[in-house]
Design a protein around this motif. Structure first.
Motif, short mmCIF file in Angstrom:
data_model
loop_
_atom_site.label_atom_id
_atom_site.label_comp_id
_atom_site.label_asym_id
_atom_site.label_seq_id
_atom_site.Cartn_x
_atom_site.Cartn_y
_atom_site.Cartn_z
N ASP A 136 0.82 -1.21 0.00
CA ASP A 136 0.00 0.00 0.00
C ASP A 136 0.86 1.26 0.00
O ASP A 136 1.80 1.41 0.79
CB ASP A 136 -0.90 -0.03 1.24
N ASP A 137 0.52 2.21 -0.90
CA ASP A 137 1.18 3.51 -0.98
C ASP A 137 2.69 3.39 -1.15
O ASP A 137 3.46 4.21 -0.65
CB ASP A 137 0.87 4.36 0.25
N CYS A 138 3.12 2.37 -1.89
CA CYS A 138 4.55 2.12 -2.05
C CYS A 138 5.18 3.11 -3.02
O CYS A 138 4.51 3.76 -3.82
CB CYS A 138 4.79 0.70 -2.56
N TRP A 139 6.48 3.20 -2.96
CA TRP A 139 7.28 3.92 -3.96
C TRP A 139 8.55 3.09 -4.17
O TRP A 139 9.28 2.80 -3.24
CB TRP A 139 7.57 5.35 -3.53
N GLY A 140 8.78 2.69 -5.43
CA GLY A 140 9.89 1.79 -5.69
C GLY A 140 9.74 0.53 -4.87
O GLY A 140 8.70 -0.13 -4.89
N ALA A 141 10.77 0.18 -4.12
CA ALA A 141 10.74 -1.01 -3.28
C ALA A 141 10.49 -0.66 -1.81
O ALA A 141 10.78 -1.46 -0.92
CB ALA A 141 12.05 -1.79 -3.42
N HIS A 142 9.93 0.51 -1.56
CA HIS A 142 9.67 0.97 -0.20
C HIS A 142 8.20 0.77 0.15
O HIS A 142 7.32 1.23 -0.57
CB HIS A 142 10.03 2.45 -0.03
N ALA A 143 7.95 0.12 1.28
CA ALA A 143 6.60 0.04 1.84
C ALA A 143 6.37 1.23 2.77
O ALA A 143 7.30 2.00 3.06
CB ALA A 143 6.42 -1.28 2.58
N THR A 144 5.14 1.35 3.27
CA THR A 144 4.81 2.51 4.12
C THR A 144 4.01 2.11 5.36
O THR A 144 3.43 2.97 6.02
CB THR A 144 4.00 3.56 3.33
N TYR A 145 3.97 0.81 5.70
CA TYR A 145 3.18 0.39 6.86
C TYR A 145 3.63 1.08 8.15
O TYR A 145 2.81 1.42 9.00
CB TYR A 145 3.30 -1.12 7.07
N GLU A 146 4.93 1.25 8.31
CA GLU A 146 5.46 1.77 9.57
C GLU A 146 5.53 3.30 9.58
O GLU A 146 5.92 3.88 10.59
CB GLU A 146 6.85 1.19 9.82
N ASP A 147 5.19 3.93 8.48
CA ASP A 147 5.23 5.39 8.40
C ASP A 147 6.56 5.94 8.91
O ASP A 147 6.62 6.91 9.66
CB ASP A 147 4.06 6.01 9.16
N GLU A 148 7.62 5.26 8.52
CA GLU A 148 9.01 5.64 8.79
C GLU A 148 9.40 5.58 10.26
O GLU A 148 10.37 6.21 10.67
CB GLU A 148 9.32 7.02 8.18
N ARG A 149 8.68 4.78 11.04
CA ARG A 149 9.21 4.42 12.35
C ARG A 149 10.50 3.64 12.19
O ARG A 149 11.39 3.68 13.03
CB ARG A 149 8.20 3.55 13.12
N SER A 150 10.57 2.90 11.07
CA SER A 150 11.76 2.14 10.73
C SER A 150 11.86 2.09 9.22
O SER A 150 10.90 2.42 8.51
CB SER A 150 11.68 0.72 11.30
N SER A 151 13.01 1.68 8.72
CA SER A 151 13.21 1.58 7.27
C SER A 151 12.34 0.46 6.70
O SER A 151 12.27 -0.64 7.26
CB SER A 151 14.68 1.31 6.96
N GLU A 152 11.69 0.73 5.56
CA GLU A 152 10.88 -0.29 4.90
C GLU A 152 11.33 -0.49 3.45
O GLU A 152 10.52 -0.77 2.58
CB GLU A 152 9.40 0.08 4.96
N LEU A 153 12.62 -0.39 3.22
CA LEU A 153 13.17 -0.78 1.92
C LEU A 153 13.17 -2.30 1.86
O LEU A 153 13.87 -2.96 2.63
CB LEU A 153 14.58 -0.23 1.75
N GLN A 154 12.37 -2.87 0.95
CA GLN A 154 12.13 -4.32 0.91
C GLN A 154 12.28 -4.84 -0.52
O GLN A 154 11.31 -5.16 -1.19
CB GLN A 154 10.73 -4.62 1.47
N VAL A 155 13.53 -4.91 -0.96
CA VAL A 155 13.79 -5.27 -2.35
C VAL A 155 13.36 -6.71 -2.63
O VAL A 155 12.73 -6.98 -3.66
CB VAL A 155 15.28 -5.07 -2.68
#
Length: 740
Positions: free
Chosen positions: A300-319
């Motif tokens: 949801d609301d991804c950009w590239g290989a980045h997810a957004t579930y954590e709203d940047e509480r932690s890194s969500e780069l998930q290649v």
């Protein structure tokens, strides 16, 4: 697009939503292919087919050495997701199936039959193919050397212990030849969530039995979560259950726990369950599809290989997760992502590039009148302009910057005052602010709260945010008089840490657009480089095609959605009497690039039209001289109900003035905020039929109330479903749209 964060961060419970009672479809078979396909009892013709493709013109029949096809109820067990076709071109099409046999292991040997006759009296092609266990027994085959604008029938045949079992028969159609002056008719649709919802919209299309050249699916073919209460409704009959839940991401919202797909097995399960639905199967059996992804095919609301579930509480780069999602997409969608000039035969999914080398943007020519330009919004785009973990007090445009832009007079009031918190006289204030930040970040579950505090709580900070924080801890406010004026994240609507509000959703339009313009200029356009340089160059070159119409596919809407509350004096909070951009995850979040792109299209081509989805609503508008149509959702929650949950979660009751303008009167509010909107319906599901002619395009919106999505109309009479639909017709001409 889901608004999932709005409910998540306030622990709001959605009424009537409980834990999902999931099920795995009975049709799902775990396949073990034959150890040696040549050990089957093959007759002479089948043996020949295993060596070469045969273009046959002889009548199909059953000889003494050729067993008859077995009944369809037994056959369907071997083809649990039926068949599908896609990528229609004048001389080729891609055909798909998934074939499983639990009694055998390894790959599944099949024969593909293609005919111009539904009875298969004669063959255009018979081809031996293999449904590979490596790719979950799915196989897609490119068939070439076909005739333009011709209907073909196809089936896959499986030989099992002396019997032959056929898949359901599919029907497909090739595109008209390049110079053919014929109208082109197609459906565009998007967003078909399965959890707790039924495909009544697709069922209506089947009822209409439209004569279509293809279906353009605009994204969100599957949804990666098993029951997110922020946007999914669940019941005991329509749920998602992963066969390997240990490979999924565990998500929590309040008391609810659910999964998000992460492993390849998880993503495959989504497609298998969605495509086990008999209504969706029939649509695929009836029409060829052209498909592009949006966000939920990955996250949801991804950009590239980045997810957004954590709203940047932690890194969500998930290649790896992104690549798993792409592989399942390529396995189950009849798409040719390698080359438009590929030879006939089974497409090697393993050779289709994965992130970051993925390429699914492509174009199609349908006779003289239509060039379909399919763009990819998600793969190459940058992050949202306002990060979810942006510190609300951080000043992003200081006094000298605003003066250089000639914008300083608009920021003269005290609410734009700021201090440099690194100055010695504010040492105690800085320490207190960092202490509060660490406490809030720790409560939110952020990684390294101390490090984040050091990153964010420094430099120029807006007193509009600092003083309320100080007040909460009993510290006197800092005077605003004689302080410099600047713009901070709080002035764009960002009031909380790790929050989608003021970042991805509901941002203050005027300040946000100014900030976007500034970022665009200072980054050389990189801040809004949505398509990426290579795709954008490709896109602009495609606009030079000589077809009468250039229909441009964008998974997200080009129509700005604005809440203009400036004159709403009955809203007591003056800070809310502003213009708000509703959804900054879409093109509204990249306003500078959108305007530049639309102006380029307007200046360089005639009869251009954007079609899009994502927002779960129906819109028609003309932006910068370019018509734009947005399709509603097939089944996913309508934007009006999703926005309602978000506004209530933010603390505004249904009887409040804000709720009335933003939700109860959503369509009038959006039309007032964007006078370019010709048609607006934010609460119904449906699809759009578009017929492209030399001088005009006729669009028909077929709509059903969102209240009907949790009812299975396949169990009711045809007239009951028909009577629930309404229709809105529009005429699209060069640079204008009119209602009919």
């Amino acid at each position: 697009m889901s608004f999932r964060g709005a409910a998540r961060h306030t622990d709001v419970l959605v009424a009537g939503v409980g834990s999902a009672i999931d099920f795995a479809p009975a049709e799902r078979l775990e396949a073990r292919a034959l150890e040696d396909s040549l050990s089957q009892k093959l007759h002479r013709r089948t043996l020949l087919q295993s060596i070469v493709a045969v273009a046959a013109t002889t009548a199909f029949g059953c000889g003494e050495d050729e067993p008859a096809l077995s009944p369809s109820d037994r056959s369907r067990a071997y083809f649990p997701q039926s068949v599908a076709s896609g990528e229609p071109r004048p001389d080729s099409v891609v055909l798909w199936t998934r074939a499983v046999d639990p009694e055998h292991g390894g790959d599944t040997a099949l024969t593909l039959d293609v005919s111009e006759e539904e009875s298969f009296g004669t063959f255009v092609l018979q081809l031996a193919v293999s449904a590979s266990a490596t790719h979950d027994h799915a196989v897609k085959v490119k068939v070439t050397n076909l005739k333009p604008r011709t209907t073909y029938y196809y089936r896959f045949v499986y030989a099992h212990d002396g019997e032959r079992f056929s898949s359901p028969v599919g029907r497909t159609r090739t595109a008209p030849a390049a110079g053919d002056d014929v109208p082109v008719r197609f459906v565009f649709a998007s967003c078909q969530d399965y959890v707790g919802r039924y495909y009544n919209t697709w069922n209506r299309l089947l009822q209409l039995d439209e004569d279509l050249d293809f279906v353009m699916f605009l994204g969100d073919y599957v949804y990666e979560t098993t029951g997110d209460p922020a946007f999914q409704s669940v019941n005991s009959l329509r749920g998602i259950r992963f066969s390997e839940p240990e490979g999924a991401l565990v998500q929590k919202t309040g008391i609810f726990e659910y999964y998000a797909a992460a492993s390849l097995s998880n993503y495959r399960d989504l497609y298998k369950i969605f495509r086990a639905d008999p209504i969706l199967q029939r649509v695929h059996e009836r029409y060829p599809f052209i498909v592009v992804w949006d966000d939920h095919e990955f996250s949801d609301d991804c950009w590239g290989a980045h997810a957004t579930y954590e709203d940047e509480r932690s890194s969500e780069l998930q290649v790896d997760r992104r690549r798993n999602a792409e592989q399942a997409f390529f396995e189950f969608i009849p798409i040719d992502a390698t080359s438009t000039g590929a030879a006939q035969g089974a497409i090697d999914v393993g050779s289709e590039p994965r992130f970051p080398d993925t390429r699914i943007y492509r174009d199609f020519e349908f006779g003289k009148n239509l060039r379909l330009i399919v763009t990819d919004y998600r793969t190459y785009r940058p992050d949202h302009l306002i990060a979810e973990d942006a510190y609300p007090g951080t000043v992003v445009m200081d006094a000298p910057t605003l003066a250089a832009l000639g914008a300083a007079p608009a920021f003269a009031s005290d609410q734009f005052a700021y201090i440099n918190v690194d100055a010695p006289e504010y040492a105690q204030v800085k320490g207190a602010l960092r202490q509060v930040y660490v406490q809030l970040a720790t409560q939110a579950g952020a990684d390294n709260p101390q490090g984040k505090a050091e990153t964010w709580v420094k430099g120029n900070l807006a007193l509009a945010y600092v003083n309320p924080v100080l007040a909460q801890i009993g510290v006197a406010p800092i005077p605003t008089a004689n302080q410099p004026r600047g713009m901070a994240y709080v002035h764009m609507g960002k009031v909380g840490l790790f929050d989608i509000r003021g970042s991805r959703y509901v941002v203050v339009k005027d300040t946000f657009d100014l900030y976007a313009q500034y970022r665009y200029a200072t980054s050389g356009g990189a801040s809004e480089n949505v398509l990426g340089a290579t795709q954008e160059a490709w896109f602009k070159e495609r606009l030079t095609a000589q077809n009468a119409w250039k229909v441009i596919v964008s998974s997200v809407s080009l129509t700005p959605l604005v809440w203009d509350l400036r004159a709403k004096t009955d809203i007591p909070d003056a800070t809310l009497r502003q213009r708000f951009t509703f959804n900054a995850d879409g093109w509204d979040g990249f306003p500078t690039k959108r305007k530049e792109l639309l102006q380029y299209v307007n200046a360089n081509t005639q009869n251009a039209l954007f079609i899009s989805g994502d927002i779960h609503a129906s819109y028609a508008s003309v932006e910068e001289g370019v018509p734009a149509l947005t399709a509603p959702a097939i089944s996913s929650g309508a934007v009006k109900e999703l926005a309602s949950s978000a506004v209530v979660a933010a603390g505004y009751a249904e009887g409040s003035a804000l709720y009335r303008y933003a939700i109860a009167e959503l369509d009038p509010t959006l039309q007032a905020g964007n006078p370019n909107i010709v048609f607006s319906n934010s609460e119904d599901h449906g699809f759009v039929v578009l017929e492209v002619r030399p001088g005009e395009a006729l669009a028909s919106f077929h709509l059903i109330p969102s209240s009907e999505v949790n009812k299975d109309y396949s169990l009711r009479g045809e007239s009951e479903l028909r009577n629930r639909f309404i229709r809105q017709d529009l005429r699209v001409q060069n640079k204008k749209i009119s209602t009919l």
